[in-house]
Design a protein around this motif. Structure first.
Motif, PDB file in Angstrom:
ATOM      1  N   GLU A 123      45.150 -16.009  -9.889  1.00 45.63           N
ATOM      2  CA  GLU A 123      45.056 -17.199 -10.743  1.00 45.63           C
ATOM      3  C   GLU A 123      45.537 -18.434  -9.977  1.00 45.63           C
ATOM      4  O   GLU A 123      46.647 -18.490  -9.450  1.00 45.63           O
ATOM      5  N   ARG A 141      33.028 -12.742  -8.137  1.00 43.51           N
ATOM      6  CA  ARG A 141      32.999 -13.491  -9.399  1.00 43.51           C
ATOM      7  C   ARG A 141      32.994 -12.542 -10.596  1.00 43.51           C
ATOM      8  O   ARG A 141      33.591 -12.836 -11.634  1.00 43.51           O
ATOM      9  N   TYR A 142      32.350 -11.411 -10.465  1.00 49.04           N
ATOM     10  CA  TYR A 142      32.334 -10.406 -11.537  1.00 49.04           C
ATOM     11  C   TYR A 142      33.748  -9.916 -11.822  1.00 49.04           C
ATOM     12  O   TYR A 142      34.155  -9.795 -12.988  1.00 49.04           O
ATOM     13  N   LEU A 144      36.622 -11.500 -11.084  1.00 44.86           N
ATOM     14  CA  LEU A 144      37.421 -12.605 -11.623  1.00 44.86           C
ATOM     15  C   LEU A 144      37.090 -12.854 -13.096  1.00 44.86           C
ATOM     16  O   LEU A 144      37.994 -13.011 -13.927  1.00 44.86           O
ATOM     17  N   GLU A 145      35.820 -12.882 -13.429  1.00 38.73           N
ATOM     18  CA  GLU A 145      35.412 -13.150 -14.810  1.00 38.73           C
ATOM     19  C   GLU A 145      35.846 -12.035 -15.753  1.00 38.73           C
ATOM     20  O   GLU A 145      36.297 -12.299 -16.876  1.00 38.73           O
ATOM     21  N   THR A 146      35.710 -10.780 -15.302  1.00 37.13           N
ATOM     22  CA  THR A 146      36.109  -9.653 -16.147  1.00 37.13           C
ATOM     23  C   THR A 146      37.599  -9.708 -16.461  1.00 37.13           C
ATOM     24  O   THR A 146      38.028  -9.339 -17.568  1.00 37.13           O
ATOM     25  N   ASN A 148      39.360 -12.518 -16.525  1.00 40.26           N
ATOM     26  CA  ASN A 148      39.693 -13.855 -17.031  1.00 40.26           C
ATOM     27  C   ASN A 148      40.623 -14.619 -16.086  1.00 40.26           C
ATOM     28  O   ASN A 148      41.623 -15.225 -16.498  1.00 40.26           O
ATOM     29  N   ASN A 150      41.003 -17.535 -13.099  1.00 34.74           N
ATOM     30  CA  ASN A 150      40.405 -18.716 -12.493  1.00 34.74           C
ATOM     31  C   ASN A 150      40.963 -18.890 -11.084  1.00 34.74           C
ATOM     32  O   ASN A 150      42.161 -19.132 -10.903  1.00 34.74           O
ATOM     33  N   ASN A 208      33.604  -2.886 -18.568  1.00 30.24           N
ATOM     34  CA  ASN A 208      32.339  -3.361 -19.132  1.00 30.24           C
ATOM     35  C   ASN A 208      31.380  -2.227 -19.472  1.00 30.24           C
ATOM     36  O   ASN A 208      30.191  -2.460 -19.701  1.00 30.24           O
ATOM     37  N   ALA A 302      24.019 -11.300 -12.262  1.00 32.66           N
ATOM     38  CA  ALA A 302      24.583 -12.435 -11.534  1.00 32.66           C
ATOM     39  C   ALA A 302      23.493 -13.332 -10.974  1.00 32.66           C
ATOM     40  O   ALA A 302      23.583 -14.563 -11.045  1.00 32.66           O
TER      41      ALA A 302
END
Length: 319
Positions: A123, A141-142, A144-146, A148, A150, A208, A302
């Motif tokens: 983060e 990015r997958y 990081l997004e999973t 949450n 930044n 997921n 993606a």
């Protein structure tokens, strides 16, 4: 010797079974195999070393070179990045098939310091990386997004540029694959492996609903025409490939010498230290599909172009 034995077997069969026609074509063929310099080519090193003329090898410096050779029909079998296998399948309208996954992910987050223990610790961090518009970006990015998280991922043109920035003090957190991981750790002991992206990807995929998903980086493909005309040659190659991977993982020091001698990675010392992190595997058949299909789904979500516009269907996977 292998070719002679095959040809002898054909002659004996023809002599003993006069009513059965057995072609000698396979026994006299040289199988053209393409690979990439770097970790993707490591699985081929022992086959190349022991080659008695059964195979003709071509090593490319970039995936685009190998892609062109596959499309032109200049190679029969090729070890390529996993997403490129899907791209070629779609581009050739089913002209290639996937035979085996041969490497797990070899991406790692390195930190100069000791603050990053989990993905959550990224983060607000600045991460230097390469591979924008390809698997490293989409997978990162997958994750990081999973979770949450930044983080600012700054992309550079090549992995070598990222390692140069790290070693010159311009980047304290980097995302690189082997053998760049080993290069950094050998030259600056203040860096450490903070996160294994392969493990973090599997954990994110499970969150997921992709229970079997694995981050595979390389796949062996075969031209469909060759696969259908010469199934025994394909089967023989797969046996040799499996044996080569087993040898390489069990005899790291000797394998590193072979890898350097074949020009896959220039320095044996680097190859020896990098090999364990390259996670060579041999996964074919249903297990291959179970692990690769979710990865292709994730890459497609993606960016559809990363897999050639659509997720490969069941026909991609050689049975």
């Amino acid at each position: 010797m292998k070719k002679f034995i095959k040809l002898l077997a054909v002659v004996l069969l023809v002599a003993s079974l006069p009513f059965v026609y057995v072609s000698a074509e396979d026994a006299d063929m040289t199988v053209r195999v393409g690979g990439l310099k770097g970790p993707t080519g490591m699985a081929l090193a022992h086959i190349m070393t022991e080659n008695d003329g059964t195979y003709e090898f071509t090593l490319a410096g970039a995936p685009t070179e190998l892609s062109a050779a596959v499309i032109k029909g200049d190679v029969d079998i090729a070890a390529v990045p996993v997403n490129l296998g899907a791209v070629l399948y779609n581009k050739t309208q089913g002209g290639v098939k996937g035979l085996s996954l041969i490497t797990r992910g070899m991406l790692f987050v390195l930190e100069k310091g000791d603050t990053i223990k989990t993905v959550a610790d990224l983060e607000g961090k600045n991460i230097a990386a390469a591979g924008q518009g390809s698997t490293p970006e989409y997978v990162t990015r997958y994750i990081l997004e999973t979770n949450n998280v930044n983080a600012n991922v700054e992309f550079f043109s090549e992995h070598a540029e990222v390692t140069t920035r790290a070693l010159s003090g311009m980047a304290n957190v980097i995302l690189v694959p082997e053998p760049h991981v080993t290069n950094v750790l050998m030259k600056d002991s203040s860096f450490r492996v903070a996160l294994n992206i392969t493990e973090e990807f599997a954990a994110a995929a499970q969150k997921n609903g992709y229970a079997d998903a694995q981050l595979s980086m390389s796949v062996v493909i075969v031209r469909t025409e060759f696969y259908e005309k010469h199934p025994e040659l394909v089967a023989d190659f797969l046996k040799d490939l499996e044996a080569s991977i087993a040898f390489t993982t069990e005899n790291v020091a000797q394998a590193a010498q072979e890898i350097a001698a074949q020009g896959i990675i220039p320095a044996a010392a680097v190859a020896e230290k990098a090999l364990p992190n390259c996670q060579l595997v041999f996964i074919s058949g249903e297990a291959m599909q179970a692990q690769a299909a979710p990865l292709y789904d994730i890459l497609f979500s993606a960016n559809p172009s990363s897999v050639g516009g659509k997720v490969p269907d069941d026909a991609f996977y050689a049975k």
